[in-house]
Structure formats: C-alpha cells, structure tokens
Enzyme design. Structure first.
Site, mmCIF file in Angstrom:
data_model
loop_
_atom_site.group_PDB
_atom_site.id
_atom_site.type_symbol
_atom_site.label_atom_id
_atom_site.label_comp_id
_atom_site.label_asym_id
_atom_site.label_seq_id
_atom_site.Cartn_x
_atom_site.Cartn_y
_atom_site.Cartn_z
ATOM 1 C CB ILE A 14 20.844 41.774 -25.835
ATOM 2 C CG1 ILE A 14 20.243 41.971 -24.745
ATOM 3 C CG2 ILE A 14 21.763 40.453 -25.675
ATOM 4 C CD1 ILE A 14 19.028 41.244 -24.583
ATOM 5 C CG LEU A 35 20.985 52.608 -37.409
ATOM 6 C CD1 LEU A 35 21.775 53.512 -38.236
ATOM 7 C CD2 LEU A 35 22.015 52.086 -35.996
ATOM 8 C CB SER A 36 14.069 51.580 -35.773
ATOM 9 O OG SER A 36 14.120 50.228 -35.234
ATOM 10 C CG ASN A 37 14.742 51.231 -29.447
ATOM 11 O OD1 ASN A 37 14.637 52.400 -29.092
ATOM 12 N ND2 ASN A 37 14.746 50.338 -28.730
ATOM 13 C CB SER A 127 11.395 36.751 -24.678
ATOM 14 O OG SER A 127 10.612 37.028 -23.467
ATOM 15 C CE1 TYR A 152 10.106 41.475 -27.448
ATOM 16 C CE2 TYR A 152 9.290 40.771 -25.387
ATOM 17 C CZ TYR A 152 10.181 40.921 -26.199
ATOM 18 O OH TYR A 152 11.343 40.105 -25.871
ATOM 19 C CE LYS A 156 11.948 38.370 -29.088
ATOM 20 N NZ LYS A 156 13.095 38.541 -30.136
ATOM 21 C CG ASN A 201 8.510 49.800 -22.418
ATOM 22 O OD1 ASN A 201 7.118 49.481 -22.449
ATOM 23 N ND2 ASN A 201 8.681 50.658 -23.101
ATOM 24 N NE ARG A 234 8.302 39.422 -13.630
ATOM 25 C CZ ARG A 234 7.042 39.212 -12.967
ATOM 26 N NH1 ARG A 234 7.389 38.513 -11.986
ATOM 27 N NH2 ARG A 234 6.039 39.663 -13.210
ATOM 28 N NE ARG A 298 3.724 46.322 -15.447
ATOM 29 C CZ ARG A 298 4.854 46.476 -15.570
ATOM 30 N NH1 ARG A 298 5.330 47.723 -15.749
ATOM 31 N NH2 ARG A 298 5.808 45.616 -15.426
ATOM 32 C CG ASP A 301 3.530 42.924 -13.765
ATOM 33 O OD1 ASP A 301 4.031 42.585 -15.072
ATOM 34 O OD2 ASP A 301 3.262 44.007 -13.355
#
Length: 345
Positions: A14, A35-37, A127, A152, A156, A201, A234, A298, A301
């Site tokens: 993003i 730059l880890s991901n 998020s 995660y 947020k 993911n 979603r 899952r 969800d």
C-alpha cells in the site's frame, strides 16, 4: 518548493501505491523502510511509473536512534504516513511478541520523532480488524472496538489507543487513522503490486499464484456460513482507490479541515463479495479455471464484514471508484508480469 511527505513502509504494497499517488500529485516523497518484507526494486517501479525517483532511507524504526536520525535529516517534512508494520495474520499468531514489539515500538518511536521535529500531520494505516467480530453490518466508525482475533489485529487496536493517549498532551499534532477493509489489485501499469514473501495470507495473491501454477490449489475455508453461497463475505477495495484516500486525508490535515485532533475513517467500497464470487470473477477475467477445494472453517473468520464508508465519502470527499473486475484484472496482470520476470522470459 514541493511539500515533503515521509512515508514509512513506503516500499510495501500500500505504501508504494500511495507514494505513486503522492508524486503524481506534486509532493516530494521520502520512503522510510527496513526492507524486511519488500525490495529496493519497488523504488525503480515507482520511478518507472512517475518519472521521479523517490529518496529511500533504509531505517529500522524500532531503533530509536535510527528513527531520530532520519527524522532530523528530514525535519522540513510537513506530514507523515505510517504504514510500517508486520501484517501477516497467521504469522502473528505464531510470533505474537515479535508483532507487538515491531508494530508498537516503531509507532511510538515515530510519534515521538514526529513531534520532536514539528511534523504535525500524521496518517496511520489501521485496519477493520479493530472491530473484532461486530454485532452487525455494515460497520461504521462508532462501532465498539472489540478484541481482534490475532496479535496483528490487536496491535492495530492498541496502536489507535496509544495515539488517542499521546495526542492529549501533544495538541500541535493532528492524526487521521484510516481503517482499511480488504485491499486487492495492483497499479494499472502492472509495474507495482502485492508481492507476499512465502505463502500468501490474503485471498487474491493466493488466487493469482494458483492460476500462475505457483501453488497447486486454493483452500476455501468453509461453505456453511449464513451467506448467499455459504462462503464468507468481505468488502474489497482497489489498492489505488486506497492510495487516493490517503491523499484526501493528507489534504484534510494540511488544510486544517480536521474537526478533531484525531479522526478515524473506514475505507471500503460498502459492497460485499463472497469468496466464491471472487473466484468466479477471477475465472471470468482471466479465462482460467481455478483449482480450489472447500475445507473446514478457519478459526477467527466471521461470516460478513462490510464497511459503511459514508463518513469518508462526505468528510474526505473520497469514494471507491474501481469495480471488482478492475481489481481482479489488475492483480492478474501484476502476477503475470512477476512470473515473466521470475522465469526470465
């Protein structure tokens, strides 16, 4: 002189699309990323699209000195957009402390350095996970923030609470927190897009990787939900629409149009699509039949998550414009471009 904006996590999915929109709107952009991901190649992609190469500062914001040094170097910036965070839901369940440490320490250091350098406009990448399992849909900003299902998501939620507390004693700072629903798609050029490391993911990169032959099949987690075809619903939003919302939020802060020192906005289309509808839309656009298998639900969800984006529509004068076929087509064009490069064709 162009207005300088700092973008943490600016080489990410993003962040990079937002950097393109900022540059195209006449801002000077400085990317800050460890730059880890992500990759330095993203900077080349941004330059290829815009004709301008943004400056990249390779910095780990969890280290206070690195954070302080880069902010002192760019203390003429007028605003900051904070994307930098680890974001894989499944990984966060396995490594909760890593997620809390990274996402919260980087935020706290960034907030402190922002104030220390009189950079008074702060946009936070939040998020819809902060709503946990909502009682009903569509979801508006005044819904209760419930305990999210993953570290995660909880990082947020805690981040928003930290900002709420921080701003009480730092009234020169203005914050807008943008709560995303499900960003998908890629820039129409096919030059930048979502490139997850390891197993994706999110649904869309998993779909495109199955179609490209990178993965054998797609797992659909549950078809017994109380929805029109039994699969979860979603709210999906094109990443370029999302990037454009950040420009609107930035303008609101720079023009001092914010009504409170901290505002929150949902960013979504207000429309819901089931997993099977996304699959069928992809098959229609790509002409490929997807190999998918329905499996058990899952954990975590929920049946349906749809935004009520009215506040952003009115206050930010922003609305999601790109439809599902555009989202799916752009994601597939990006995937094909990656595979061409990987295969050396």
């Amino acid at each position: 002189m162009k207005t300088k904006i700092l973008v943490t996590g600016g080489t990410g999915y993003i962040g990079s699309h937002t950097a393109v929109s900022l540059i195209e709107s006449g801002y000077e952009v400085v990317l800050i990323d460890n730059l880890s991901n992500s990759s330095k190649e993203t900077v080349v992609g941004i330059q290829e699209i815009t004709g301008t190469k943004p400056k990249l500062e390779v910095v780990d914001l969890t280290y206070k000195k690195q954070c302080a040094d880069v902010f002192a170097k760019h203390n003429d910036a007028k605003g900051l957009i904070h994307f930098a965070a680890l974001k894989a839901v499944g990984e966060s369940v396995k490594r909760p402390l890593q997620y809390y440490y990274n996402n919260l320490s980087s935020l706290m250091n960034t907030l402190e350095c922002t104030v220390d350098n009189q950079i008074n406009n702060f946009i936070f990448s939040s998020s819809a996970t902060v709503y946990g399992k909502p009682d009903n849909v569509p979801i508006s900003e005044d819904f209760e923030m419930k305990r999210p299902f993953s570290p995660y998501g909880n990082s947020k939620k805690i981040a928003e609470e930290i900002m709420e507390d921080f701003i009480v004693s730092n009234d020169s700072l203005s914050i807008i927190s943008l709560r995303y629903f499900n960003p998908i798609g890629a820039h129409e050029s096919g030059i930048i897009g979502e490139l997850p490391t390891g197993t994706p993911n999110n649904l869309m990169p998993y779909i495109t990787q199955v179609a490209a032959g990178v993965r054998e099949k797609l797992l659909v987690f549950g078809n017994d939900y109380p929805t029109r075809d039994g699969t979860p619903i979603r709210d999906y939003i094109h990443v370029v629409d999302l990037a454009e919302a950040h420009l609107k939020a930035l303008k609101r802060l720079l023009d001092r149009e914010n009504e409170k020192t901290m505002e929150v906005f949902n960013l979504g289309s207000g429309k819901g699509y089931t997993v099977l509808e996304i699959i069928h839309a992809f098959e229609k656009v790509s002409g490929k039949q997807l190999n998918y298998e329905v499996t058990a639900r899952r954990e975590g969800d929920v049946p349906e998550l749809i935004s009520l984006p009215d506040l952003a529509n009115i206050k930010l004068q922003w609305k999601a414009k790109r439809d599902l076929s555009e989202m799916v087509k752009s994601a597939w064009e990006w995937e094909k471009k990656i595979r061409t490069k990987v295969n050396g064709e």
